[in-house]
Design a protein around this motif. Structure first.
Motif, PDB file in Angstrom:
ATOM      1  N   ALA A 197      -7.944 -30.885 -19.878  1.00  0.00           N
ATOM      2  CA  ALA A 197      -7.007 -32.210 -19.814  1.00  0.00           C
ATOM      3  C   ALA A 197      -6.783 -32.613 -21.048  1.00  0.00           C
ATOM      4  O   ALA A 197      -5.654 -33.376 -21.419  1.00  0.00           O
ATOM      5  N   GLY A 198      -7.494 -32.425 -22.101  1.00  0.00           N
ATOM      6  CA  GLY A 198      -7.372 -33.031 -23.355  1.00  0.00           C
ATOM      7  C   GLY A 198      -6.329 -32.187 -24.354  1.00  0.00           C
ATOM      8  O   GLY A 198      -5.877 -32.478 -25.486  1.00  0.00           O
ATOM      9  N   LEU A 199      -5.684 -31.040 -23.965  1.00  0.00           N
ATOM     10  CA  LEU A 199      -4.729 -30.442 -24.599  1.00  0.00           C
ATOM     11  C   LEU A 199      -3.378 -31.072 -24.542  1.00  0.00           C
ATOM     12  O   LEU A 199      -2.994 -31.753 -23.726  1.00  0.00           O
ATOM     13  N   ILE A 200      -2.614 -30.522 -25.725  1.00  0.00           N
ATOM     14  CA  ILE A 200      -1.240 -31.180 -25.801  1.00  0.00           C
ATOM     15  C   ILE A 200      -0.335 -30.018 -25.203  1.00  0.00           C
ATOM     16  O   ILE A 200      -0.543 -28.993 -25.618  1.00  0.00           O
ATOM     17  N   TYR A 201       0.364 -30.293 -23.925  1.00  0.00           N
ATOM     18  CA  TYR A 201       1.154 -29.260 -23.438  1.00  0.00           C
ATOM     19  C   TYR A 201       2.598 -29.560 -23.661  1.00  0.00           C
ATOM     20  O   TYR A 201       3.147 -30.988 -23.653  1.00  0.00           O
TER      21      TYR A 201
ATOM     22  N   ALA B 114      -6.099 -31.112 -14.277  1.00  0.00           N
ATOM     23  CA  ALA B 114      -7.439 -31.419 -14.892  1.00  0.00           C
ATOM     24  C   ALA B 114      -7.651 -32.850 -15.075  1.00  0.00           C
ATOM     25  O   ALA B 114      -8.739 -33.407 -14.841  1.00  0.00           O
ATOM     26  N   VAL B 115      -6.410 -33.658 -15.224  1.00  0.00           N
ATOM     27  CA  VAL B 115      -6.535 -34.968 -15.501  1.00  0.00           C
ATOM     28  C   VAL B 115      -7.058 -35.722 -14.293  1.00  0.00           C
ATOM     29  O   VAL B 115      -7.800 -36.709 -14.110  1.00  0.00           O
ATOM     30  N   GLU B 116      -6.804 -34.970 -12.972  1.00  0.00           N
ATOM     31  CA  GLU B 116      -7.418 -35.530 -11.703  1.00  0.00           C
ATOM     32  C   GLU B 116      -8.851 -35.658 -11.667  1.00  0.00           C
ATOM     33  O   GLU B 116      -9.391 -36.801 -11.155  1.00  0.00           O
ATOM     34  N   PHE B 117      -9.566 -34.688 -12.553  1.00  0.00           N
ATOM     35  CA  PHE B 117     -11.027 -34.913 -12.864  1.00  0.00           C
ATOM     36  C   PHE B 117     -11.166 -36.199 -13.476  1.00  0.00           C
ATOM     37  O   PHE B 117     -12.489 -36.848 -13.181  1.00  0.00           O
ATOM     38  N   LEU B 118     -10.743 -36.651 -14.393  1.00  0.00           N
ATOM     39  CA  LEU B 118     -10.824 -37.921 -14.975  1.00  0.00           C
ATOM     40  C   LEU B 118     -10.493 -39.335 -14.364  1.00  0.00           C
ATOM     41  O   LEU B 118     -10.822 -40.331 -14.759  1.00  0.00           O
ATOM     42  N   LYS B 119      -9.792 -39.185 -13.337  1.00  0.00           N
ATOM     43  CA  LYS B 119      -9.162 -40.334 -12.643  1.00  0.00           C
ATOM     44  C   LYS B 119     -10.285 -41.389 -12.279  1.00  0.00           C
ATOM     45  O   LYS B 119     -10.141 -42.505 -12.420  1.00  0.00           O
ATOM     46  N   PRO B 120     -11.320 -40.784 -11.412  1.00  0.00           N
ATOM     47  CA  PRO B 120     -12.393 -41.722 -11.037  1.00  0.00           C
ATOM     48  C   PRO B 120     -12.902 -42.666 -12.118  1.00  0.00           C
ATOM     49  O   PRO B 120     -13.496 -43.818 -11.695  1.00  0.00           O
ATOM     50  N   SER B 121     -12.955 -42.077 -13.431  1.00  0.00           N
ATOM     51  CA  SER B 121     -13.622 -42.888 -14.507  1.00  0.00           C
ATOM     52  C   SER B 121     -12.909 -44.129 -14.688  1.00  0.00           C
ATOM     53  O   SER B 121     -13.294 -45.059 -15.058  1.00  0.00           O
ATOM     54  N   ALA B 122     -11.456 -44.220 -14.425  1.00  0.00           N
ATOM     55  CA  ALA B 122     -10.699 -45.464 -14.548  1.00  0.00           C
ATOM     56  C   ALA B 122     -11.269 -46.388 -13.586  1.00  0.00           C
ATOM     57  O   ALA B 122     -10.861 -47.575 -13.666  1.00  0.00           O
ATOM     58  N   GLN B 123     -11.874 -46.127 -12.543  1.00  0.00           N
ATOM     59  CA  GLN B 123     -12.271 -47.236 -11.620  1.00  0.00           C
ATOM     60  C   GLN B 123     -13.792 -47.449 -11.806  1.00  0.00           C
ATOM     61  O   GLN B 123     -14.341 -48.350 -11.156  1.00  0.00           O
ATOM     62  N   ASN B 124     -14.537 -46.777 -12.681  1.00  0.00           N
ATOM     63  CA  ASN B 124     -15.577 -47.199 -13.039  1.00  0.00           C
ATOM     64  C   ASN B 124     -15.661 -48.924 -13.527  1.00  0.00           C
ATOM     65  O   ASN B 124     -15.159 -49.273 -14.370  1.00  0.00           O
ATOM     66  N   PRO B 125     -16.454 -49.499 -12.937  1.00  0.00           N
ATOM     67  CA  PRO B 125     -16.644 -51.231 -13.361  1.00  0.00           C
ATOM     68  C   PRO B 125     -16.977 -51.135 -14.658  1.00  0.00           C
ATOM     69  O   PRO B 125     -16.483 -52.257 -15.443  1.00  0.00           O
ATOM     70  N   TRP B 126     -17.864 -50.567 -15.287  1.00  0.00           N
ATOM     71  CA  TRP B 126     -18.119 -50.666 -16.701  1.00  0.00           C
ATOM     72  C   TRP B 126     -16.795 -50.548 -17.623  1.00  0.00           C
ATOM     73  O   TRP B 126     -16.776 -51.216 -18.663  1.00  0.00           O
ATOM     74  N   VAL B 127     -16.050 -49.450 -17.229  1.00  0.00           N
ATOM     75  CA  VAL B 127     -15.091 -48.988 -18.050  1.00  0.00           C
ATOM     76  C   VAL B 127     -13.878 -50.121 -18.023  1.00  0.00           C
ATOM     77  O   VAL B 127     -13.343 -50.659 -19.100  1.00  0.00           O
ATOM     78  N   ARG B 128     -13.906 -50.910 -16.825  1.00  0.00           N
ATOM     79  CA  ARG B 128     -12.845 -52.054 -16.512  1.00  0.00           C
ATOM     80  C   ARG B 128     -13.359 -53.229 -17.031  1.00  0.00           C
ATOM     81  O   ARG B 128     -12.593 -53.996 -17.536  1.00  0.00           O
ATOM     82  N   ARG B 129     -14.563 -53.298 -17.350  1.00  0.00           N
ATOM     83  CA  ARG B 129     -15.336 -54.464 -18.224  1.00  0.00           C
ATOM     84  C   ARG B 129     -14.994 -54.450 -19.478  1.00  0.00           C
ATOM     85  O   ARG B 129     -14.709 -55.386 -20.266  1.00  0.00           O
ATOM     86  N   LEU B 130     -15.043 -53.186 -20.097  1.00  0.00           N
ATOM     87  CA  LEU B 130     -14.842 -52.852 -21.699  1.00  0.00           C
ATOM     88  C   LEU B 130     -13.140 -53.202 -21.737  1.00  0.00           C
ATOM     89  O   LEU B 130     -13.161 -53.773 -22.747  1.00  0.00           O
ATOM     90  N   VAL B 131     -12.402 -52.675 -21.004  1.00  0.00           N
ATOM     91  CA  VAL B 131     -10.826 -53.141 -21.109  1.00  0.00           C
ATOM     92  C   VAL B 131     -10.826 -54.594 -21.100  1.00  0.00           C
ATOM     93  O   VAL B 131     -10.003 -55.020 -21.829  1.00  0.00           O
ATOM     94  N   SER B 132     -11.501 -55.343 -20.200  1.00  0.00           N
ATOM     95  CA  SER B 132     -11.273 -56.651 -20.106  1.00  0.00           C
ATOM     96  C   SER B 132     -11.657 -57.368 -21.479  1.00  0.00           C
ATOM     97  O   SER B 132     -11.158 -58.361 -21.845  1.00  0.00           O
ATOM     98  N   LEU B 133     -12.871 -56.748 -21.879  1.00  0.00           N
ATOM     99  CA  LEU B 133     -13.415 -57.156 -23.019  1.00  0.00           C
ATOM    100  C   LEU B 133     -12.350 -57.435 -24.426  1.00  0.00           C
ATOM    101  O   LEU B 133     -12.212 -58.164 -25.037  1.00  0.00           O
ATOM    102  N   VAL B 134     -11.823 -56.054 -24.446  1.00  0.00           N
ATOM    103  CA  VAL B 134     -10.958 -55.672 -25.316  1.00  0.00           C
ATOM    104  C   VAL B 134      -9.833 -56.688 -25.323  1.00  0.00           C
ATOM    105  O   VAL B 134      -9.220 -57.054 -26.428  1.00  0.00           O
ATOM    106  N   ARG B 135      -9.355 -56.729 -24.201  1.00  0.00           N
ATOM    107  CA  ARG B 135      -8.116 -57.819 -23.953  1.00  0.00           C
ATOM    108  C   ARG B 135      -8.459 -59.383 -24.525  1.00  0.00           C
ATOM    109  O   ARG B 135      -7.436 -59.597 -25.328  1.00  0.00           O
ATOM    110  N   ARG B 136      -9.571 -59.523 -24.055  1.00  0.00           N
ATOM    111  CA  ARG B 136      -9.898 -61.102 -24.724  1.00  0.00           C
ATOM    112  C   ARG B 136      -9.926 -60.995 -26.307  1.00  0.00           C
ATOM    113  O   ARG B 136      -9.617 -62.047 -26.895  1.00  0.00           O
TER     114      ARG B 136
END
Length: 485
Positions: free
Chosen positions: A444-448, A461-483
């Motif tokens: 997933a990390g290669l440049i094509y 390969a990116v499909e494997f990473l998509k559930p991480s976007a729904q992780n509540p801790w990841v969403r809280r981190l995004v919210s914190l950075v936004r603030r």
């Protein structure tokens, strides 16, 4: 290489290696060994290059290439180009197939190998004892022997078959005229490839398979796409068809009688029901070499019961036997060189072996199927990406099929199957990742480059990473950075 004469005046050769069989496996051993300065005797009783060059990979892919040009003409109208039903000159198709063989043949010729320093003997080879082979009145007492005699078509015991003229892969490429109606027995890779190719070249084709589906060893979800493609091209696919007998038909054709009493009539019959190893008439018993129906029995180091002798490629059976592919034979050759010349330890079965069926679309796979992975690992994840969602595939109207990857919950790749355009090329990043222990996140990390078919690997390969976007801790981190702005 030591050369002597025995009491009968026969020349005695004492090379480092004696290779029996000049197909892909034997040629690879001989050329690699010679490049290291080893003395090599290569014995072949038939044509140099073996099945792959003369009656297998090369002619079949040349025939398939011709058939795909016919398909392109039929589809040209979709691109605004004048096309339509092509006029197929089958004699010229036949000449193209033979021309492809002739163009490659010099690379496998006796002259080329003699120029490398290999002693090539065009004769039968036979063991007379555990450390001696006789070929063309020459006695070969090699330090090590490598048997690479390959395989031949396995013909099933169908009643009546011996009374008719039928084709196998060893004879079908000699046809200079298009069959009116080709009946193919066998729904494995060879059967489906030839069935589709002849159909695209304008022949009527019926494909009979005793099992419930084609390509039975592969993932059924993916194999069904190939079956659908064949049906779409006009191949009559009859899975679950048990054959009662075959019999001559009027006008020199053939009738295949099913258990249901239905008769399938055709002008030509191709038997494509697998391969069997060539192990007869080489004196295995005299050399103390064990064999059975699977071939010459070898261990994980490709050694036979005679420790001086290796068996590789299609003729190898037992614990060390692998799939009967040319690339497996070449892999065996490299392993044997390591052990025979350098005494390095080797073990078959550690490298992931890709498999390709050259239909349109192509079917490539490596590692475990979904069913195998669930049985061995329990919890797994399935990742998919459709060719219809790839921009390059859209531009070329090659949207059939998809990628299906099988991974562990932590992203270790257990297997991958691809049905689609260029699948045989696209499988290689997955093979590399599996062989090097990389996770799917590395792919997933290669440049094509865009737009390319290779992006189907990244998208899957990116499909494997998509559930991480729904992780509540990841969403809280995004919210914190936004603030933080």
């Amino acid at each position: 290489m030591v050369k002597l004469a025995d009491q009968e005046g026969r020349l005695i050769l004492r090379p480092d290696l004696c290779v029996i069989g000049a197909g892909s496996a034997g040629l690879s051993v001989a050329s690699i060994a010679a490049s290291f300065g080893a003395s090599v005797v290569l014995v072949e009783k038939n044509r140099m290059g073996g099945d792959c060059l003369n009656v297998g990979c090369v002619p079949s892919k040349a025939l398939i290439a011709a058939s795909l040009h016919a398909r392109t003409m039929r589809e040209a109208g979709s691109f605004g180009i004048g096309g339509g039903e092509p006029s197929v000159d089958f004699a010229k198709v036949h000449a193209h197939v033979k021309g492809a063989i002739a163009a490659i043949a010099p690379m496998d010729s006796g002259e080329r190998y003699r120029a490398m320093g290999v002693s090539v003997i065009e004769s039968e080879a036979r063991f007379t004892d555990a450390q001696t082979v006789v070929a063309a009145d020459q006695v070969i007492e090699a330090r090590r022997f490598v048997i690479a005699t390959g395989s031949r078509p396995a013909v099933p015991p169908i009643p009546g078959l011996e009374q008719i003229s039928y084709l196998t892969n060893e004879t079908i490429f000699d046809l200079a005229e298009k069959p009116e109606h080709l009946v193919v027995i066998g729904g494995g890779a060879v059967g489906v490839e030839i069935a589709q190719a002849y159909r695209l070249l304008g022949a009527e084709v019926t494909l009979l398979e005793a099992g419930e589906r084609l390509l039975a060893q592969e993932d059924p979800e993916m194999a069904s796409i190939i079956e659908g493609a064949l049906r779409s091209d006009g191949v009559v696919v009859r899975a679950g068809s048990s054959i009662s007998r075959v019999e001559p038909a009027e006008a020199g054709g053939v009738g295949v009688v099913l258990d249901s009493s239905e008769t399938i009539k055709g002008s030509h019959l191709l038997v494509a029901t697998g391969r069997k190893p060539i192990v007869d008439d080489i004196g295995l018993e005299a050399a103390g070499i064990a064999s059975d129906a699977s071939g010459i029995l070898v261990d994980k180091g490709l050694r036979t019961s005679n420790r001086r002798v290796y068996a590789i490629g299609d003729c190898a059976g037992g614990a060390g036997a692998g799939a009967r592919f040319t690339h497996v034979a070449n892999h065996h050759a490299g392993l044997v060189i390591r052990n025979a010349l350098f005494r390095l330890p080797i073990r078959v079965g550690q490298a992931p072996i890709p498999r390709v069926t050259y239909t349109a679309p192509e079917f490539a796979s490596v590692g475990l199927t979904e069913a195998q992975a669930r049985k061995e690992h329990g919890t797994i994840r399935i990742l998919r990406w459709a060719f219809a969602d790839n921009d390059r595939a859209r531009t070329e109207r090659r949207t059939e099929g998809h990628v299906k990857a099988v991974v562990t919950p932590r992203g270790r790749i257990l297997g991958c199957s691809i049905v689609g355009a260029h699948a045989g090329e696209l499988i290689m990043p997955w093979v590399l990742a599996m062989s090097r222990g990389l996770k799917v996140s590395h792919l997933a990390g290669l440049i094509y480059p865009y737009p390319t078919y290779s992006e189907v690997t990244k998208s899957t390969a990116v499909e494997f990473l998509k559930p991480s976007a729904q992780n509540p801790w990841v969403r809280r981190l995004v919210s914190l950075v936004r603030r933080l702005g």
